[in-house]
Design an enzyme around this catalytic site. Structure first.
Site, PDB file in Angstrom:
ATOM      1  CE  LYS A   1      18.422  -4.401   4.292  1.00 26.47           C
ATOM      2  NZ  LYS A   1      17.788  -4.140   5.588  1.00 26.47           N
TER       3      LYS A   1
ATOM      4  CG  LEU B   1      21.309  -0.307   0.738  1.00 25.89           C
ATOM      5  CD1 LEU B   1      21.901  -1.576   1.338  1.00 25.89           C
ATOM      6  CD2 LEU B   1      22.258   0.271  -0.301  1.00 25.89           C
TER       7      LEU B   1
ATOM      8  CB  CYS C   1     -24.078 -16.820  -1.312  1.00 23.84           C
ATOM      9  SG  CYS C   1     -23.146 -15.329  -0.872  1.00 23.84           S
TER      10      CYS C   1
ATOM     11  CD  GLU D   1      21.658  -1.281  10.733  1.00 21.31           C
ATOM     12  OE1 GLU D   1      20.457  -1.599  10.725  1.00 21.31           O
ATOM     13  OE2 GLU D   1      22.173  -0.506   9.887  1.00 21.31           O
TER      14      GLU D   1
ATOM     15  CB  CYS E   1     -24.374 -11.102  -3.263  1.00 21.51           C
ATOM     16  SG  CYS E   1     -23.212 -11.584  -1.969  1.00 21.51           S
TER      17      CYS E   1
ATOM     18  CD  GLU F   1      -2.768   1.527   0.365  1.00 23.37           C
ATOM     19  OE1 GLU F   1      -3.383   2.601   0.384  1.00 23.37           O
ATOM     20  OE2 GLU F   1      -2.959   0.661  -0.513  1.00 23.37           O
ATOM     21  CE1 TYR F   2       6.999   4.321   1.153  1.00 19.14           C
ATOM     22  CE2 TYR F   2       5.721   5.344   2.916  1.00 19.14           C
ATOM     23  CZ  TYR F   2       6.815   5.343   2.066  1.00 19.14           C
ATOM     24  OH  TYR F   2       7.715   6.374   2.122  1.00 19.14           O
ATOM     25  CG  ASP F   3       6.240  -0.254  -2.140  1.00 20.27           C
ATOM     26  OD1 ASP F   3       6.854   0.595  -1.471  1.00 20.27           O
ATOM     27  OD2 ASP F   3       6.534  -1.459  -2.156  1.00 20.27           O
TER      28      ASP F   3
ATOM     29  CB  CYS G   1     -22.186 -15.663  -4.675  1.00 22.87           C
ATOM     30  SG  CYS G   1     -23.808 -14.912  -4.475  1.00 22.87           S
TER      31      CYS G   1
END
Length: 689
Positions: free
Chosen positions: A115, A82, A424, A176, A448, A34-36, A442
């Protein structure tokens, strides 16, 4: 403020909020996909409207902001992130991009490192003394955490060697900070004894420890540090001003040798760092580190591979947020054992009934997973799955939970067969399994409630009509309150009706009505896509619009006519015909076309369509233009833009991180264009990017 300005501002605000949640709070609220999606939308809009791009746009950032409780530090050289790859093919594609850009056929030597899963920091030494430490922050501005960093035993407060001989006035070291596994376990054990909440993982523990305002707490956390690169290296004048970069005067032309030099100055270097002379050696390193991952004393989530020669790094340069000379080769998703407590059935937009496993919550890949899709009955049969079975769960791509296998040795006596519904589960209508399909559906269509909701969500989605103010939850509320049944009903809503919905005040109601008013102006391609015809995606909808020019022509097209359109085979053609055969669908289309409008598509001559009947496929990330911009430009010249590669494809445009589509094109002998090649092709026909 124009609609485009509003949209860009909205996307910037959303992404800034999500960056804050992820980098500052360590509490992401949306999945990476979603962020992308939002970032891609923003980049596309800014590409087509460069005058609206601001220097503080999230598209120009690495992510995150400095906490207000710490003073801010501006990095003299940005701390970049990266790019990632997840497969050997994608890694080879990265190496190919490096070689193509260098264009001199010389062998590439890589410096390979694990990493580390911690927090990136920058240490600033002046005359050999540690005088400042900062977090990455947004890449340009970070948090001043000097007091806390000074408590980490592995970080020297004074460099070894002679100032002026072994190092210049200023040396910035990037690396790091992480919490070793043993320290993490001890910290959580202590928290449990005290009745306190522990940390979810070592990375969160390291981040939380560095952000303590009381450095005495940080000192008790047993953090560690490994250096992985240099920042600014230079000289201080008498007035304290920084002069030119002196990196090459004191440090080698090799990234690996620079790490060794830092080690000689007293800075710790990860013991697993290696110098590798081939792609095969890089893959072997990846496999070796993956195999010993659990035995390492610290958490890692992949490997980092960097072009070792500094002069080559400079030639390769950077994209907006990452270097072109380095890549993070991430590990596969993590797996864990858990139990299937139940199976429920969900109904989607096209009536597909999907089984969803309800799992005993299990922590995997850094999150707690309690659900996993089972796709269809064939998948359940393949797995041999029963309710109460023990299963291996994987976070596929570290995003989507997936059941990999059933552990038959642990099958309990109360294991129960999974029985698919005969009607259904939402509206109790009849279900059917269309010939040649694995999915149960369905048959009620928009009768529906579940299908109604999903159809309206699709209509309002970003790729369709992008209705501002209409989220998924509000759609469900509007349907449940019986205010809407079809997408056409949206345009009949009034502010008074909307304001009666729970948590919808006058301002929100006004925003929704304004958003619907703006959505009335669309394109024929988006109109077709928004109808939600089965298997008619964005590319197919655009091809239909550019082939038939009008809605009426699409509605009346024969099976043969439809199959003359790029990307439309017999199955898709039948789906289109069946959609326009249904009276209730025609009523919805009629209602929508009465209130919505789009520009007439001009029929161009053959001379104006030099790429007529040429089929293009776009893959990978385009850096000089957005995908939408590239697609629109190609279509304006008569080209068809498809979403998949086949023997009928004429060209594949391969951007950064091009994957399986590029491989298939090469296997089929299809012409491949780089992004520069596409730009040149468009320029030949009068389109300048």
């Amino acid at each position: 403020m124009s609609n485009v300005e509003k949209k860009i501002s909205q996307l910037q605000q959303q992404l800034n909020q999500y960056n804050h949640e992820y980098y500052v709070l360590d509490q992401p609220s949306v999945p990476d996909a979603e962020y992308d999606r939002l970032m891609t939308a923003l980049i596309d809009l800014e590409k087509t409207n460069p005058e609206l791009k601001t220097i503080d746009s999230p598209s120009q950032k690495v992510g995150g902001q400095a906490l207000k409780s710490f003073t801010q530090v501006t990095h003299q050289l940005p701390m970049l992130s990266l790019d990632n790859v997840f497969s050997l093919d994608d890694f080879h594609a990265f190496v190919k991009r490096v070689k193509d850009r260098l264009n001199d056929n010389q062998a590439i030597v890589f410096c390979a490192e694990p990493k580390l899963d911690g927090l990136a920091v920058s240490l600033r030494y002046e005359h050999g003394q540690l005088i400042q430490a900062a977090t990455r922050g947004d890449g340009s501005v970070g948090e001043n955490i000097t007091t806390n960093i000074r408590t980490i035993k592995s970080i020297p407060l004074k460099l070894m060697g002679t100032p002026g001989k072994d190092f210049p006035d200023i040396v910035e070291v990037r690396g790091e900070v992480f919490m070793p596994k043993a320290s993490f376990d001890a910290l959580n054990t202590l928290a449990k004894k005290r009745g306190e909440k522990g940390f979810a993982n070592p990375r969160n523990a390291a981040a939380g420890s560095l952000r303590q305002l009381d450095s005495k707490i940080t000192a008790k956390r047993n953090l560690a540090f490994y250096a992985y690169s240099l920042g600014f290296v230079g000289k201080l004048s008498d007035g304290g001003a920084e002069s030119t970069d002196l990196t090459n005067d004191f440090f080698a032309n090799s990234h690996h040798e620079r790490l060794c030099q830092l080690k000689r100055l007293g800075l710790p270097m990860c013991p697993e760092v290696r110098l590798l002379e081939s792609e095969q050696a890089c893959d072997a390193f990846y496999q070796d580190i993956l195999a010993k991952r659990s035995a390492l004393s610290y958490e890692i989530d992949g490997t980092v591979l960097k072009v070792d020669e500094i002069s080559l790094q400079k030639r390769l340069g950077f994209v907006a947020r990452a270097p072109r000379w380095a890549i993070a080769y991430k590990f596969p998703a993590e797996e864990e054992l858990t139990c299937v407590e139940d199976v429920e059935f969900q109904v989607g937009r096209t009536g597909a009934i999907t089984p969803v496993a309800r799992l005993k919550p299990v922590f995997v890949g850094g999150v707690t997973v309690s659900n996993a899709t089972l796709h269809n009955q064939d998948e359940i049969t393949r797995l041999g799955l029963k309710v109460n079975d023990f299963v291996v769960i994987r976070r596929a791509g570290d995003v989507i939970p997936q059941i990999v296998s059933v552990v038959l040795d642990k099958r309990p006596d109360n294991a129960v067969d999974i029985v698919f519904p005969t009607s259904c589960p939402v509206c109790d209508s009849a279900v059917a399994k269309p010939e040649g399909e694995a999915v149960l559906r369905c048959t009620a269509g928009l009768f529906c409630a579940a299908q109604r909701k999903e159809a309206i969500k699709h209509f309002a989605s970003r790729k369709a009509h992008d209705v501002d103010g209409l989220g998924d939850k509000l759609v469900e509320q509007l349907v449940d309150e019986k205010l809407i049944n079809t997408p056409a009903d949206l345009f009949k809503l009034t502010e008074i009706q909307v304001s009666t919905i729970d948590r919808m005040g006058k301002k929100s109601a006004t925003n929704l009505i304004n958003g619907l008013e703006q959505a009335k102006s669309t394109t024929l391609a988006k109109f077709i896509y928004g109808l939600g015809i089965r298997e008619v995606g964005e590319a197919t909808a655009a091809n239909l619009a550019n082939h038939f020019y009008t809605l009426a022509a699409i509605e009346s097209a024969s099976l043969e006519d439809l199959q003359n359109v790029s990307d439309v085979g017999e199955v898709v053609a039948k789906n289109i015909i069946n959609f326009f055969k249904e009276e209730h669908n025609l009523a919805i289309v009629s209602g929508l076309s009465e209130v919505m409008h789009w520009p007439t598509i001009e029929i161009k001559s053959a001379e104006e369509l030099p790429l007529a009947e040429q089929i293009f496929v776009l893959t990978g990330t385009l850096t000089q233009m957005g995908r939408t911009e590239a697609k629109t430009a190609l279509q304006s010249l008569g080209a068809k833009v498809s979403g998949s590669v086949s023997k009928n494809t004429h060209f594949v445009v391969a951007g950064d991180k091009a994957g399986s589509k590029l491989t298939k094109a090469q296997d089929l002998g299809i012409s491949v264009l780089t992004e520069d090649g596409l730009v040149a092709l468009l320029a030949e026909h009068g389109i300048t990017i």
